[in-house]
Design a protein around this motif. Structure first.
Motif, mmCIF file in Angstrom:
data_model
loop_
_atom_site.group_PDB
_atom_site.id
_atom_site.type_symbol
_atom_site.label_atom_id
_atom_site.label_comp_id
_atom_site.label_asym_id
_atom_site.label_seq_id
_atom_site.Cartn_x
_atom_site.Cartn_y
_atom_site.Cartn_z
ATOM 1 N N TYR A 185 0.838 -1.203 0.000
ATOM 2 C CA TYR A 185 0.000 0.000 0.000
ATOM 3 C C TYR A 185 0.869 1.247 0.000
ATOM 4 O O TYR A 185 1.960 1.259 0.598
ATOM 5 C CB TYR A 185 -0.899 0.056 1.242
ATOM 6 N N PHE A 186 0.370 2.302 -0.667
ATOM 7 C CA PHE A 186 1.060 3.594 -0.705
ATOM 8 C C PHE A 186 0.146 4.640 -0.070
ATOM 9 O O PHE A 186 -1.008 4.782 -0.487
ATOM 10 C CB PHE A 186 1.372 3.998 -2.147
ATOM 11 N N LEU A 187 0.676 5.344 0.897
ATOM 12 C CA LEU A 187 -0.113 6.356 1.588
ATOM 13 C C LEU A 187 0.549 7.714 1.353
ATOM 14 O O LEU A 187 1.521 8.068 2.025
ATOM 15 C CB LEU A 187 -0.115 6.007 3.088
ATOM 16 N N PRO A 188 0.077 8.481 0.339
ATOM 17 C CA PRO A 188 0.774 9.722 -0.007
ATOM 18 C C PRO A 188 0.521 10.844 0.996
ATOM 19 O O PRO A 188 -0.318 10.720 1.887
ATOM 20 C CB PRO A 188 0.186 10.067 -1.386
ATOM 21 N N GLY A 189 1.246 11.943 0.797
ATOM 22 C CA GLY A 189 1.110 13.105 1.677
ATOM 23 C C GLY A 189 2.444 13.410 2.330
ATOM 24 O O GLY A 189 3.295 12.545 2.444
ATOM 25 N N CYS A 190 2.614 14.645 2.731
ATOM 26 C CA CYS A 190 3.883 15.044 3.368
ATOM 27 C C CYS A 190 3.583 15.949 4.555
ATOM 28 O O CYS A 190 3.715 17.142 4.452
ATOM 29 C CB CYS A 190 4.793 15.750 2.366
ATOM 30 N N PRO A 191 3.226 15.329 5.687
ATOM 31 C CA PRO A 191 2.931 13.910 5.860
ATOM 32 C C PRO A 191 1.465 13.645 5.550
ATOM 33 O O PRO A 191 0.677 14.578 5.454
ATOM 34 C CB PRO A 191 3.182 13.711 7.372
ATOM 35 N N PRO A 192 1.077 12.358 5.428
ATOM 36 C CA PRO A 192 -0.361 12.051 5.404
ATOM 37 C C PRO A 192 -0.957 12.575 6.713
ATOM 38 O O PRO A 192 -0.300 12.493 7.751
ATOM 39 C CB PRO A 192 -0.410 10.514 5.376
ATOM 40 N N SER A 193 -2.157 13.118 6.645
ATOM 41 C CA SER A 193 -2.744 13.676 7.879
ATOM 42 C C SER A 193 -3.086 12.553 8.850
ATOM 43 O O SER A 193 -3.217 11.380 8.465
ATOM 44 C CB SER A 193 -4.015 14.463 7.542
ATOM 45 N N ALA A 194 -3.247 12.914 10.098
ATOM 46 C CA ALA A 194 -3.640 11.926 11.108
ATOM 47 C C ALA A 194 -4.959 11.261 10.722
ATOM 48 O O ALA A 194 -5.138 10.051 10.896
ATOM 49 C CB ALA A 194 -3.758 12.601 12.475
ATOM 50 N N ASP A 195 -5.885 12.054 10.158
ATOM 51 C CA ASP A 195 -7.185 11.481 9.772
ATOM 52 C C ASP A 195 -7.021 10.477 8.630
ATOM 53 O O ASP A 195 -7.702 9.452 8.587
ATOM 54 C CB ASP A 195 -8.158 12.594 9.350
ATOM 55 N N THR A 196 -6.104 10.778 7.690
ATOM 56 C CA THR A 196 -5.857 9.839 6.590
ATOM 57 C C THR A 196 -5.267 8.538 7.138
ATOM 58 O O THR A 196 -5.678 7.445 6.742
ATOM 59 C CB THR A 196 -4.869 10.465 5.571
ATOM 60 N N ILE A 197 -4.318 8.672 8.041
ATOM 61 C CA ILE A 197 -3.709 7.475 8.636
ATOM 62 C C ILE A 197 -4.756 6.687 9.409
ATOM 63 O O ILE A 197 -4.815 5.455 9.338
ATOM 64 C CB ILE A 197 -2.525 7.883 9.554
ATOM 65 N N TRP A 198 -5.628 7.394 10.111
ATOM 66 C CA TRP A 198 -6.669 6.729 10.896
ATOM 67 C C TRP A 198 -7.626 5.963 9.975
ATOM 68 O O TRP A 198 -7.969 4.805 10.227
ATOM 69 C CB TRP A 198 -7.433 7.760 11.729
ATOM 70 N N THR A 199 -8.051 6.620 8.885
ATOM 71 C CA THR A 199 -8.940 5.951 7.925
ATOM 72 C C THR A 199 -8.264 4.693 7.390
ATOM 73 O O THR A 199 -8.863 3.613 7.342
ATOM 74 C CB THR A 199 -9.266 6.893 6.735
ATOM 75 N N PHE A 200 -7.001 4.840 6.998
ATOM 76 C CA PHE A 200 -6.266 3.709 6.432
ATOM 77 C C PHE A 200 -6.197 2.553 7.443
ATOM 78 O O PHE A 200 -6.538 1.404 7.114
ATOM 79 C CB PHE A 200 -4.858 4.142 6.027
ATOM 80 N N LEU A 201 -5.768 2.861 8.654
ATOM 81 C CA LEU A 201 -5.568 1.794 9.641
ATOM 82 C C LEU A 201 -6.883 1.117 10.018
ATOM 83 O O LEU A 201 -6.976 -0.111 10.059
ATOM 84 C CB LEU A 201 -4.917 2.365 10.912
ATOM 85 N N THR A 202 -7.919 1.906 10.253
ATOM 86 C CA THR A 202 -9.170 1.305 10.713
ATOM 87 C C THR A 202 -9.814 0.467 9.602
ATOM 88 O O THR A 202 -10.336 -0.612 9.869
ATOM 89 C CB THR A 202 -10.163 2.380 11.216
ATOM 90 N N GLU A 203 -9.735 0.949 8.358
ATOM 91 C CA GLU A 203 -10.343 0.170 7.273
ATOM 92 C C GLU A 203 -9.517 -1.075 6.974
ATOM 93 O O GLU A 203 -10.068 -2.148 6.723
ATOM 94 C CB GLU A 203 -10.543 1.050 6.039
ATOM 95 N N LEU A 204 -8.200 -0.952 7.034
ATOM 96 C CA LEU A 204 -7.344 -2.124 6.816
ATOM 97 C C LEU A 204 -7.609 -3.167 7.906
ATOM 98 O O LEU A 204 -7.778 -4.358 7.623
ATOM 99 C CB LEU A 204 -5.878 -1.709 6.832
ATOM 100 N N LEU A 205 -7.662 -2.705 9.141
ATOM 101 C CA LEU A 205 -7.823 -3.642 10.259
ATOM 102 C C LEU A 205 -9.202 -4.287 10.262
ATOM 103 O O LEU A 205 -9.364 -5.426 10.683
ATOM 104 C CB LEU A 205 -7.567 -2.927 11.601
#
Ligand code: SF4
Length: 179
Positions: A144-164
């Motif tokens: 998986y690629f998670l773009p952004g510099c940095p990816p926002s906390a909300d983006t990381i949260w969405t990614f982690l919760t949906e992946l999990l």
């Protein structure tokens, strides 16, 4: 209680801004630790990685140690994620790619403004620099690629919760536009 997922993270040639963004999920980290257990990561300061479900890499590949750590993560992690512009495409550190490595070293340690006692470091303890900085997918397979510099906390949260939770990962527009 279901077994927790093991998660490891590492910063290669990055600025730790992406890790700061993970911490920026604030109190949601309490929800996260209900379902994940952290393995090797700067958050736990564990230095040796064990077998993990998820590995998250910040930063590109700029030196021999980065290659070693990245390959170790790939060997131990079922799913590997490139987090942030540096891991995805080399980011800021890759700006040196348009110059010869020797010129970069001389600019930094010999000719740079404010440099005192000029001299390029030469110690076997210092990892050898690669000629170019590479995005991590040029060295190992990335899931998986998670773009952004940095990816926002909300983006990381969405990614982690949906992946999990096993649902397909879909970001709202507000989390993946950068203007
Ligand atoms: S993507 Fe941005 S925040 Fe993340 S490590 Fe690179 S420079 Fe830092």
């Amino acid at each position: 209680m279901a077994e927790k997922l093991r998660v490891a993270t590492a910063s290669l040639a990055g600025c730790f801004g992406c890790h700061m963004s993970i911490l920026d999920i604030d109190e949601r980290i309490l929800q996260l630790v209900d379902v994940v257990e952290f393995d090797r990561t700067p958050i736990t300061d564990i230095k040796v990685i064990g077998d993990c479900d998820l590995g998250i890499i910040e930063g590109g590949v700029a030196n021999a140690e980065n290659v070693e750590v990245l390959r170790e993560f790939r060997r131990h992690c079922r799913i590997l994620v490139a987090m942030g512009a540096c891991a995805v495409n080399g980011g800021i550190p890759a700006m040196r790619n348009q110059f010869a490595l020797q010129d970069c070293l001389e600019e930094a340690y010999v000719h740079g403004v404010g440099v005192h006692n000029p001299g390029i470091p030469n110690d076997s303890e210092i990892p050898l620099l690669l000629n170019k900085v590479h995005p991590i997918h040029e060295v190992v397979k990335v899931d998986y690629f998670l773009p952004g510099c940095p990816p926002s906390a909300d983006t990381i949260w969405t990614f982690l919760t949906e992946l999990l939770s096993g649902t397909p990962i879909a970001f709202p527009y507000s989390q993946i536009h950068y203007d």
